[in-house]
Design an enzyme around this catalytic site. Structure first.
Site, short mmCIF file in Angstrom:
data_model
loop_
_atom_site.label_atom_id
_atom_site.label_comp_id
_atom_site.label_asym_id
_atom_site.label_seq_id
_atom_site.Cartn_x
_atom_site.Cartn_y
_atom_site.Cartn_z
N ALA A 70 8.66 -161.93 -119.91
CA ALA A 70 9.65 -161.20 -119.68
C ALA A 70 9.46 -160.17 -118.61
CB ALA A 70 9.78 -160.26 -121.17
N ASP B 75 6.29 -157.57 -120.18
CA ASP B 75 5.38 -157.68 -121.48
C ASP B 75 4.17 -158.31 -121.37
OD1 ASP B 75 7.92 -156.71 -122.54
OD2 ASP B 75 8.37 -158.74 -123.70
N ALA C 256 2.47 -175.17 -125.26
CA ALA C 256 2.53 -173.93 -126.34
C ALA C 256 3.17 -172.85 -125.89
CB ALA C 256 1.22 -173.76 -126.69
N GLU D 226 -4.46 -171.00 -124.07
CA GLU D 226 -4.30 -170.12 -123.13
C GLU D 226 -5.07 -168.64 -123.50
OE1 GLU D 226 -2.24 -169.65 -126.65
OE2 GLU D 226 -1.15 -171.05 -125.38
N ASP E 270 -1.41 -177.25 -135.46
CA ASP E 270 -1.96 -177.13 -133.91
C ASP E 270 -3.08 -175.74 -134.36
OD1 ASP E 270 -0.83 -179.29 -132.98
OD2 ASP E 270 0.58 -178.11 -131.73
N GLY E 271 -2.48 -174.79 -134.81
CA GLY E 271 -3.34 -173.62 -135.18
C GLY E 271 -4.69 -173.84 -135.67
#
Length: 292
Positions: A212, A177, A189, A149, A75-76
């Site tokens: 987070a 975060d 993803a 994203e 996918d990358g």
């Protein structure tokens, strides 16, 4: 017809599989182009000389109307290949030579069957929406588009704050975060790992998923993809960076970004008889009975 091949050197390629790719080009009479990072490795493994005019760089440039990009890897690899199109409406076929391969769902076995579908014009595609992100990058990106994203993340031990607005209405200030702003394609993803929902790729929406969060009541939010997101990043005790898919950019202590649906779309090739829901079951092992 022309195949625009994109792959990466760091993948464990074998001479046999690369020879099979180029043999398929010959059998079906495809013209081809290869990215500049992968071309030397392909020549080394196969002994085939690739003429300079068949090698492209950070952008594929103008290509024939009937071209197809083939991303050979995971996918990358597909995400990086998509950015080389620079918004051109060229169909993208992902052939999985990596690990999970959610976007690169076509198996590497049976390459001739895949290229036969392309040669006979039987390639089925799905239009996938992208996002465009403008703002205070420390270094201006080659392209501000993302298929999966856009993320804002801390770099260091301290929290960052991301003040987020949707159509000028405040949603929240996320302390933690960072935050992920995902397309439907990107919902499986990084957003999924952060607790975001699985979204069918044809849905007209965007997903905001906190990373987070310090406030435990924060949860992912799904919004219409017609909305414009504005975010203000505050980093008093920690550095921060942003990502557009797999590309990373530094930002200053105070930065503002705007996220919106891009005018350009990516046309992702869909292997014959493999649906989004088939991929969910097969890749994520949904419905597997672990009791047996």
């Amino acid at each position: 017809m022309k195949i625009i091949l994109f792959s990466r050197r760091q993948l464990p390629h074998t001479a046999g599989e690369i020879c099979q790719l180029f043999e398929a080009f010959r059998i079906f009479g495809f013209d081809y182009a290869v990215n500049e990072e992968f071309a030397p490795l392909a020549e080394e493994l196969t002994g085939i000389r690739i003429p300079p005019e068949k090698i492209y760089g950070q952008c594929t440039g103008k290509q024939p109307a009937n071209s197809v990009m083939v991303c050979y890897g995971g996918d990358g690899t597909l995400l990086e290949g998509v950015h080389r199109l620079c918004g051109a409406p060229i169909p993208v076929m992902g052939i999985n030579a990596g690990h999970l391969g959610f976007l690169t769902s076509a198996p590497s076995a049976g390459l001739n069957l895949i290229f036969k579908e392309i040669a006979e014009g039987r390639l089925t595609t799905e239009a996938r929406s992208m996002i465009e992100v403008t703002g205070d990058y420390a270094e201006q990106p080659d392209t501000t588009l993302a298929l999966n994203e856009f993320t804002v993340q801390r770099h260091g031990a301290g929290m960052i704050s991301v003040e987020t607005y949707v159509d000028d209405q405040m949603v929240a200030t996320y302390h933690g975060d960072g935050v992920i702003f995902s397309t439907p394609t990107g919902s499986t993803a990084y957003s999924l790992s952060a607790g975001g929902p699985v979204v069918a790729p044809t849905c007209a929406c965007l997903v905001i998923s906190p990373l987070a969060p310090h406030n435990l009541t924060m949860r992912p939010v799904v919004i219409p993809d017609t909305a414009v997101i504005t975010l203000h990043v505050h980093t008093r005790r920690s550095d921060a960076f942003v990502t557009l898919d797999n590309r990373v950019y530094a930002v200053g202590q105070e930065a503002t970004f705007t996220v919106k649906r891009a005018e350009q779309k990516i046309f992702l090739a869909v292997p014959h008889n493999i649906s989004f829901y088939d991929t969910l079951r097969n890749k994520m092992m949904w419905g597997i009975d672990i009791r047996s």
